[in-house]
Design a protein around this motif. Structure first.
Motif, PDB file in Angstrom:
ATOM      1  N   UNK A   1      17.703  34.197  13.076  1.00  0.00           N
ATOM      2  CA  UNK A   1      16.593  34.328  12.023  1.00  0.00           C
ATOM      3  C   UNK A   1      17.266  34.723  10.854  1.00  0.00           C
ATOM      4  N   UNK A   2      17.212  33.631   9.772  1.00  0.00           N
ATOM      5  CA  UNK A   2      17.948  33.971   8.592  1.00  0.00           C
ATOM      6  C   UNK A   2      16.896  34.707   7.549  1.00  0.00           C
ATOM      7  N   UNK A   3      15.511  34.664   8.137  1.00  0.00           N
ATOM      8  CA  UNK A   3      14.870  35.298   7.247  1.00  0.00           C
ATOM      9  C   UNK A   3      14.914  36.916   7.436  1.00  0.00           C
ATOM     10  N   UNK A   4      15.393  37.216   8.538  1.00  0.00           N
ATOM     11  CA  UNK A   4      15.557  38.785   8.762  1.00  0.00           C
ATOM     12  C   UNK A   4      14.227  39.371   9.320  1.00  0.00           C
ATOM     13  N   UNK A   5      13.279  38.937   9.589  1.00  0.00           N
ATOM     14  CA  UNK A   5      12.060  39.344  10.046  1.00  0.00           C
ATOM     15  C   UNK A   5      12.224  39.754  11.477  1.00  0.00           C
ATOM     16  N   UNK A   6      12.530  39.045  12.522  1.00  0.00           N
ATOM     17  CA  UNK A   6      12.816  39.567  13.956  1.00  0.00           C
ATOM     18  C   UNK A   6      14.263  39.920  14.075  1.00  0.00           C
ATOM     19  N   UNK A   7      15.029  39.655  13.413  1.00  0.00           N
ATOM     20  CA  UNK A   7      16.356  39.954  13.668  1.00  0.00           C
ATOM     21  C   UNK A   7      17.030  39.570  14.859  1.00  0.00           C
ATOM     22  N   UNK A   8      16.364  38.459  15.201  1.00  0.00           N
ATOM     23  CA  UNK A   8      16.867  38.040  16.615  1.00  0.00           C
ATOM     24  C   UNK A   8      17.378  36.747  16.655  1.00  0.00           C
ATOM     25  N   UNK A   9      17.800  36.300  18.051  1.00  0.00           N
ATOM     26  CA  UNK A   9      18.916  35.087  18.056  1.00  0.00           C
ATOM     27  C   UNK A   9      18.239  34.393  19.275  1.00  0.00           C
ATOM     28  N   UNK A  10      18.610  33.020  19.396  1.00  0.00           N
ATOM     29  CA  UNK A  10      18.268  32.283  20.345  1.00  0.00           C
ATOM     30  C   UNK A  10      19.310  31.203  20.857  1.00  0.00           C
ATOM     31  N   UNK A  11      19.479  30.924  21.861  1.00  0.00           N
ATOM     32  CA  UNK A  11      20.495  30.161  22.492  1.00  0.00           C
ATOM     33  C   UNK A  11      20.048  28.986  23.173  1.00  0.00           C
ATOM     34  N   UNK A  12      20.481  27.640  22.892  1.00  0.00           N
ATOM     35  CA  UNK A  12      19.905  26.509  23.800  1.00  0.00           C
ATOM     36  C   UNK A  12      20.956  25.812  24.426  1.00  0.00           C
ATOM     37  N   UNK A  13      21.081  25.511  25.627  1.00  0.00           N
ATOM     38  CA  UNK A  13      21.714  24.736  26.325  1.00  0.00           C
ATOM     39  C   UNK A  13      21.137  23.419  26.752  1.00  0.00           C
ATOM     40  N   UNK A  14      21.313  22.189  26.392  1.00  0.00           N
ATOM     41  CA  UNK A  14      20.522  21.065  26.520  1.00  0.00           C
ATOM     42  C   UNK A  14      21.315  19.662  27.146  1.00  0.00           C
ATOM     43  N   UNK A  15      20.832  19.069  28.021  1.00  0.00           N
ATOM     44  CA  UNK A  15      21.325  18.073  28.703  1.00  0.00           C
ATOM     45  C   UNK A  15      20.357  16.796  28.280  1.00  0.00           C
ATOM     46  N   UNK A  16      20.832  15.634  27.934  1.00  0.00           N
ATOM     47  CA  UNK A  16      20.174  14.572  27.448  1.00  0.00           C
ATOM     48  C   UNK A  16      20.936  13.270  28.126  1.00  0.00           C
ATOM     49  N   UNK A  17      20.135  12.268  28.302  1.00  0.00           N
ATOM     50  CA  UNK A  17      20.414  10.972  29.009  1.00  0.00           C
ATOM     51  C   UNK A  17      19.902   9.808  27.891  1.00  0.00           C
ATOM     52  N   UNK A  18      20.874   9.254  26.966  1.00  0.00           N
ATOM     53  CA  UNK A  18      20.602   8.537  26.003  1.00  0.00           C
ATOM     54  C   UNK A  18      20.503   7.174  26.642  1.00  0.00           C
ATOM     55  N   UNK A  19      19.484   6.375  26.301  1.00  0.00           N
ATOM     56  CA  UNK A  19      19.216   4.866  26.831  1.00  0.00           C
ATOM     57  C   UNK A  19      19.138   3.994  25.660  1.00  0.00           C
ATOM     58  N   UNK A  20      20.023   2.943  25.533  1.00  0.00           N
ATOM     59  CA  UNK A  20      19.769   2.169  24.348  1.00  0.00           C
ATOM     60  C   UNK A  20      19.630   0.703  24.754  1.00  0.00           C
ATOM     61  N   UNK A  21      18.614   0.035  24.646  1.00  0.00           N
ATOM     62  CA  UNK A  21      18.005  -1.228  24.973  1.00  0.00           C
ATOM     63  C   UNK A  21      17.648  -2.013  23.997  1.00  0.00           C
TER      64      UNK A  21
END
Length: 132
Positions: free
Chosen positions: A14-34
Protein backbone atom coordinates in the motif's frame (compact mmCIF):
# COMPACT_ATOMS: atom_id res chain seq x y z
CA UNK A 1 5.02 -19.65 -21.04
CA UNK A 2 5.86 -23.26 -20.27
CA UNK A 3 4.28 -26.54 -21.32
CA UNK A 4 2.07 -26.28 -18.21
CA UNK A 5 0.96 -22.68 -18.72
CA UNK A 6 2.12 -19.30 -17.52
CA UNK A 7 3.02 -18.82 -13.85
CA UNK A 8 3.23 -15.32 -12.38
CA UNK A 9 3.79 -13.91 -8.91
CA UNK A 10 3.13 -10.40 -7.65
CA UNK A 11 3.98 -8.62 -4.41
CA UNK A 12 2.06 -5.41 -3.70
CA UNK A 13 2.27 -2.89 -0.92
CA UNK A 14 0.00 0.00 0.00
CA UNK A 15 1.96 3.02 -1.27
CA UNK A 16 -0.58 5.44 0.21
CA UNK A 17 0.39 4.20 3.68
CA UNK A 18 -3.26 4.00 4.79
CA UNK A 19 -3.37 0.27 5.50
CA UNK A 20 0.39 -0.30 5.75
CA UNK A 21 -0.45 -3.76 4.42
CA UNK A 22 0.83 -6.13 1.75
CA UNK A 23 -0.61 -8.60 -0.73
CA UNK A 24 0.91 -11.54 -2.61
CA UNK A 25 -0.63 -13.16 -5.70
CA UNK A 26 0.41 -16.47 -7.24
CA UNK A 27 -1.37 -16.99 -10.56
CA UNK A 28 -1.52 -19.70 -13.24
CA UNK A 29 -2.80 -18.93 -16.75
CA UNK A 30 -3.30 -20.93 -19.93
CA UNK A 31 -2.93 -18.57 -22.93
CA UNK A 32 -4.71 -19.72 -26.09
CA UNK A 33 -4.06 -17.91 -29.38
CA UNK A 34 -6.19 -18.66 -32.45
CA UNK A 35 -6.00 -16.40 -35.51
CA UNK A 36 -7.83 -13.23 -34.35
CA UNK A 37 -8.64 -14.51 -30.85
CA UNK A 38 -6.62 -14.49 -27.65
CA UNK A 39 -8.20 -16.20 -24.61
CA UNK A 40 -6.48 -16.70 -21.27
CA UNK A 41 -8.27 -18.48 -18.42
CA UNK A 42 -6.48 -18.07 -15.08
CA UNK A 43 -6.71 -19.00 -11.45
CA UNK A 44 -4.89 -17.16 -8.71
CA UNK A 45 -4.42 -17.34 -4.96
CA UNK A 46 -4.15 -14.12 -2.96
CA UNK A 47 -2.59 -13.78 0.47
CA UNK A 48 -3.35 -10.50 2.23
CA UNK A 49 -1.65 -9.34 5.42
CA UNK A 50 -3.88 -8.65 8.41
CA UNK A 51 -3.34 -4.89 8.06
CA UNK A 52 -4.48 -4.89 4.43
CA UNK A 53 -7.32 -7.36 5.05
CA UNK A 54 -8.63 -5.36 8.00
CA UNK A 55 -8.46 -2.11 6.02
CA UNK A 56 -10.30 -3.39 2.94
CA UNK A 57 -12.52 -6.14 4.34
CA UNK A 58 -13.89 -4.79 7.53
CA UNK A 59 -11.61 -5.06 10.47
CA UNK A 60 -13.40 -3.21 13.26
CA UNK A 61 -11.28 -1.99 16.17
CA UNK A 62 -12.64 -1.77 19.71
CA UNK A 63 -12.82 2.02 19.26
CA UNK A 64 -14.91 1.64 16.07
CA UNK A 65 -17.24 -1.00 17.47
CA UNK A 66 -20.90 -0.03 17.80
CA UNK A 67 -24.23 -1.80 18.30
CA UNK A 68 -24.71 -4.05 15.26
CA UNK A 69 -21.00 -3.71 14.36
CA UNK A 70 -18.88 -5.63 16.87
CA UNK A 71 -15.10 -5.48 17.07
CA UNK A 72 -13.59 -7.89 14.53
CA UNK A 73 -10.07 -8.75 13.35
CA UNK A 74 -9.94 -10.29 9.86
CA UNK A 75 -6.34 -11.46 10.35
CA UNK A 76 -4.24 -12.69 7.43
CA UNK A 77 -6.59 -13.72 4.63
CA UNK A 78 -6.47 -16.04 1.62
CA UNK A 79 -8.75 -15.95 -1.40
CA UNK A 80 -9.15 -17.81 -4.67
CA UNK A 81 -9.52 -15.74 -7.82
CA UNK A 82 -10.50 -17.32 -11.16
CA UNK A 83 -10.58 -15.06 -14.23
CA UNK A 84 -10.61 -14.98 -18.00
CA UNK A 85 -9.11 -12.44 -20.38
CA UNK A 86 -10.20 -12.40 -24.03
CA UNK A 87 -9.43 -10.18 -26.98
CA UNK A 88 -10.45 -10.18 -30.61
CA UNK A 89 -8.43 -8.49 -33.38
CA UNK A 90 -11.09 -6.66 -35.43
CA UNK A 91 -8.63 -5.54 -38.10
CA UNK A 92 -4.99 -4.44 -38.41
CA UNK A 93 -5.44 -1.54 -35.98
CA UNK A 94 -8.44 -2.27 -33.75
CA UNK A 95 -9.02 -4.88 -31.08
CA UNK A 96 -11.76 -5.47 -28.51
CA UNK A 97 -11.17 -6.96 -25.09
CA UNK A 98 -12.99 -8.37 -22.11
CA UNK A 99 -11.84 -9.29 -18.60
CA UNK A 100 -14.06 -11.23 -16.17
CA UNK A 101 -12.93 -12.14 -12.67
CA UNK A 102 -14.10 -13.22 -9.26
CA UNK A 103 -12.44 -12.93 -5.85
CA UNK A 104 -13.85 -15.64 -3.54
CA UNK A 105 -13.49 -14.27 -0.01
CA UNK A 106 -12.09 -16.51 2.72
CA UNK A 107 -14.19 -17.27 5.80
CA UNK A 108 -12.38 -14.63 7.85
CA UNK A 109 -13.27 -12.00 5.23
CA UNK A 110 -16.89 -13.18 4.83
CA UNK A 111 -17.41 -13.28 8.62
CA UNK A 112 -16.57 -9.58 9.01
CA UNK A 113 -19.59 -7.65 10.34
CA UNK A 114 -19.42 -5.18 7.44
CA UNK A 115 -18.88 -7.62 4.54
CA UNK A 116 -22.19 -8.71 3.02
CA UNK A 117 -21.04 -10.84 0.07
CA UNK A 118 -19.09 -14.08 -0.44
CA UNK A 119 -16.84 -12.45 -3.03
CA UNK A 120 -16.39 -9.71 -5.57
CA UNK A 121 -17.01 -9.80 -9.32
CA UNK A 122 -14.97 -7.70 -11.74
CA UNK A 123 -15.74 -6.96 -15.37
CA UNK A 124 -13.90 -4.77 -17.82
CA UNK A 125 -14.65 -4.18 -21.47
CA UNK A 126 -12.35 -2.27 -23.77
CA UNK A 127 -11.52 -1.18 -27.26
CA UNK A 128 -7.93 -0.63 -28.34
CA UNK A 129 -6.12 0.94 -31.25
CA UNK A 130 -2.64 -0.27 -32.32
CA UNK A 131 -0.43 2.46 -33.84
CA UNK A 132 1.45 0.62 -36.60
Amino acid sequence: VSSVGLWTARFSSDVSGRSKGTEVLLNWSAPIVRERWFVMPSVGVFWRSSRLANYYFGGVSDAEAAPGRPAYDVGNAWSLSPSVVASYRIDRHWLAGLVLGYDAFSNTMRDSPIVQKNGRYDALIGLGYVWR
